[in-house]
Write a protein that holds these residues in place. Structure first.
Motif, PDB file in Angstrom:
ATOM      1  N   GLN A 307      31.089 -76.078 -18.187  1.00 53.37           N
ATOM      2  CA  GLN A 307      31.122 -77.228 -17.273  1.00 53.37           C
ATOM      3  C   GLN A 307      29.726 -77.604 -16.771  1.00 53.37           C
ATOM      4  N   VAL A 308      28.739 -76.727 -17.020  1.00 54.65           N
ATOM      5  CA  VAL A 308      27.395 -76.913 -16.451  1.00 54.65           C
ATOM      6  C   VAL A 308      26.464 -77.551 -17.490  1.00 54.65           C
ATOM      7  N   THR A 340      23.547 -78.855 -12.521  1.00 50.57           N
ATOM      8  CA  THR A 340      24.222 -80.143 -12.692  1.00 50.57           C
ATOM      9  C   THR A 340      25.484 -79.953 -13.531  1.00 50.57           C
ATOM     10  N   LEU A 341      26.563 -80.509 -13.021  1.00 52.83           N
ATOM     11  CA  LEU A 341      27.851 -80.406 -13.713  1.00 52.83           C
ATOM     12  C   LEU A 341      28.048 -81.605 -14.622  1.00 52.83           C
ATOM     13  N   HIS A 342      28.668 -81.383 -15.778  1.00 51.72           N
ATOM     14  CA  HIS A 342      28.969 -82.499 -16.677  1.00 51.72           C
ATOM     15  C   HIS A 342      29.859 -83.525 -16.003  1.00 51.72           C
ATOM     16  N   ALA A 347      33.424 -83.584 -10.236  1.00 48.16           N
ATOM     17  CA  ALA A 347      33.317 -82.138 -10.462  1.00 48.16           C
ATOM     18  C   ALA A 347      32.568 -81.472  -9.308  1.00 48.16           C
ATOM     19  N   ALA A 348      31.506 -82.128  -8.830  1.00 49.99           N
ATOM     20  CA  ALA A 348      30.739 -81.553  -7.718  1.00 49.99           C
ATOM     21  C   ALA A 348      31.630 -81.421  -6.483  1.00 49.99           C
ATOM     22  N   VAL A 351      33.917 -78.400  -6.918  1.00 49.97           N
ATOM     23  CA  VAL A 351      33.272 -77.089  -6.733  1.00 49.97           C
ATOM     24  C   VAL A 351      32.932 -76.869  -5.258  1.00 49.97           C
ATOM     25  N   GLY A 395      26.281 -85.172 -10.315  1.00 46.03           N
ATOM     26  CA  GLY A 395      26.889 -83.862 -10.562  1.00 46.03           C
ATOM     27  C   GLY A 395      26.016 -82.696 -10.129  1.00 46.03           C
ATOM     28  N   LEU A 417      34.876 -73.336 -10.524  1.00 46.84           N
ATOM     29  CA  LEU A 417      34.778 -74.084 -11.792  1.00 46.84           C
ATOM     30  C   LEU A 417      36.139 -74.108 -12.491  1.00 46.84           C
ATOM     31  N   ALA A 425      36.162 -81.693 -14.974  1.00 48.95           N
ATOM     32  CA  ALA A 425      35.335 -80.702 -15.662  1.00 48.95           C
ATOM     33  C   ALA A 425      34.699 -81.275 -16.910  1.00 48.95           C
TER      34      ALA A 425
END
Ligand SMILES: Cc1ncc(COP(=O)(O)O)c(C=O)c1O
Length: 455
Positions: A307-308, A340-342, A347-348, A351, A395, A417, A425
């Motif tokens: 996911q990162v 940074t998340l995809h 997504a941020a 989390v 993200g 996650l 995600a």
């Protein structure tokens, strides 16, 4: 009785032999007689006058931090923001220009861009802080200082401190550096040529998160008298007083900053906060060892998660800052970094809302682990174009890794996650919005374990 500090023990002289530095909660200090009052004001008697000028609790902590950084003296003020302000106002006046690295704490950027501009002091941010030519070609006749952070908050895009210090010195300019995120345990910028070191002592120096403070440390090496035309405030005699350079030599900058800038603007901390900072410093090395060991594990683990998209941590071999990190930060590349998340903002949000061990807070360097989403908090007031330029993606999440058990921290992030809905995600970050972070792809993402590998 003279209240002189003993820098080796961090103790002011004490009438009672107290092992812990006493808290001198006194607004002012009594003069023995008429002559002593005049001598104290005239500077021929170094005793205390009034706590806005100095105070034994402040002096003790100033001596401590100056010794840790390898400087000749320091000034303790009420916050990191105050430290950056007074450190630079000790050099700059209306009409002056200075250069800053672009990747710095957002509060400092706003201070430079908005507040200093109102004083007639112009900041210019270089485009590429690793390109020395970019710095050099922006130096003008009115340039008076270079500024950077030793570990930039939150992007960890390191600068070459030694090269920047030499460049500044070739142009008779001082180099000031914010060493908050590294602390002198990881890095002592004065050893690499920095002239002025500032800290938000609210962060790792204190560690317990119970108080604010700021410190300005002077390396005591810069020759302020070599170019009187650049620093007239230190070289000209005023109202029958000889100049600061003739009275204090290499200490001219610190004497001016203390007596003219700090004493007049008044960002004075409580002596109680000097005491709290002293308590924090006692455990600095122990805490930092655990912070950096935990951060290295958390960063490496994040770098492998599908996911990162990227991890901005100089300790990863995939980081563009890896070599500089090895040179300047052999004990560890800090504990405050971003990833940074995809899945962008959704997504941020997932989390940040799911973590249980990390505290959702705008603070760093606490013994407890902290988490924040910069795009909607610390960097909210920026334009989208600015956030893109600084790599503050939707993200992106900033972590301040504490001293808890690393396995517990990883387990907390893992469950956060895992709890992401599939859409959040997997949503890809649009390339245009990804910013520079997207170019620093982590090993796992480059190897295909990132978005491309997801169903
Ligand atoms: C690198 C850096 N410098 C300065 C500051 C300002 O410090 P303070 O909050 O103590 O004013 C901060 C705050 O986060 C920071 O991260």
């Amino acid at each position: 009785m003279r209240h002189r500090p003993d820098p080796r023990r961090g103790l002011p002289e004490s009438a009672h032999g107290a092992r812990i530095t006493p808290i001198y909660l006194s607004a002012g200090f009594v003069f023995d007689d008429f002559d002593q009052a005049e001598a104290r004001f005239g500077g021929t008697d170094p005793g205390y006058v009034y706590s806005r000028n100095n105070n034994p609790s402040h002096v003790a902590v100033e001596a401590r931090v100056a010794a840790l950084e390898g400087g000749t003296g320091a000034i303790f003020v009420a916050s990191g923001q105050a430290a950056v302000s007074v450190a630079l106002l000790g050099v700059l006046k209306a009409g002056d220009h200075f250069l800053s690295a672009p990747s710095i704490y957002e509060g400092t950027r706003s201070l430079f861009r908005d507040n200093f501009a109102r004083f007639g002091i112009e900041v210019e941010f270089v485009e590429n802080p690793r390109d020395l030519d970019d710095w050099e070609r922006r130096i003008r006749p009115t340039t008076r200082l270079l500024f950077a952070e030793s570990i930039p908050n939150p992007k960890n895009d390191l600068v070459d401190i030694e090269a920047l210090a030499s460049l500044a010195h070739r142009h008779d300019l001082p180099f000031a550096i914010d060493n908050t995120v590294a602390t002198p345990y990881l890095l002592r910028p004065i050893e690499f040529g920095a002239d002025i070191v500032v800290h938000s002592a609210s962060k790792l120096l204190t560690g317990h998160g119970a108080s604010l403070g700021g410190i300005v440390v002077d390396a005591g090496r810069f020759d302020w008298g070599a170019r009187p035309d650049l620093y007239p405030h230190l070289n000209e005699s005023r109202r029958n007083q000889p100049s600061f350079v003739s009275r204090f030599g290499a200490g001219a900058y610190l004497a001016f900053t203390r007596s003219v800038v700090v004493n007049r603007l008044g960002p004075t901390p409580s002596p109680f906060h000097a005491f709290l900072l002293q308590q924090g410093i006692e455990t600095l090395s122990l805490r930092l060892r655990q912070h950096v060991a935990n951060a290295a594990r958390v960063a490496a683990w994040l770098d492998e998660q599908p996911q990162v998209a990227s991890v901005d941590y100089a300790g990863l071999t995939s980081s563009p800052s890896y070599e500089l990190g090895q040179k300047y930060l052999p004990r560890g590349t800090g504990s405050i970094f971003a990833f940074t998340l995809h899945g962008g903002r959704a997504a941020a949000r997932g989390v940040v809302d799911s973590v249980a061990l990390f505290s959702r807070m705008t603070h760093i360097g606490d013994v407890r682990s902290l988490i924040i989403h910069p795009a909607t908090t610390t960097h909210l007031h920026l334009t989208q174009e600015e956030r893109d330029r600084f790599g503050i993606d939707e993200g992106l999440i900033r972590l301040s890794v504490g001293i808890e058990d690393a396995d517990d921290l990883i387990a907390d992030l893992a469950q956060a996650l895992a709890a992401l809905p599939a859409a959040a995600a997997h949503a890809a970050v649009p390339a245009a919005a990804a910013g520079p972070a997207a170019t620093a792809a982590p090993a796992a993402a480059r190897a295909g374990a990132g978005a491309a590998a997801l169903p």
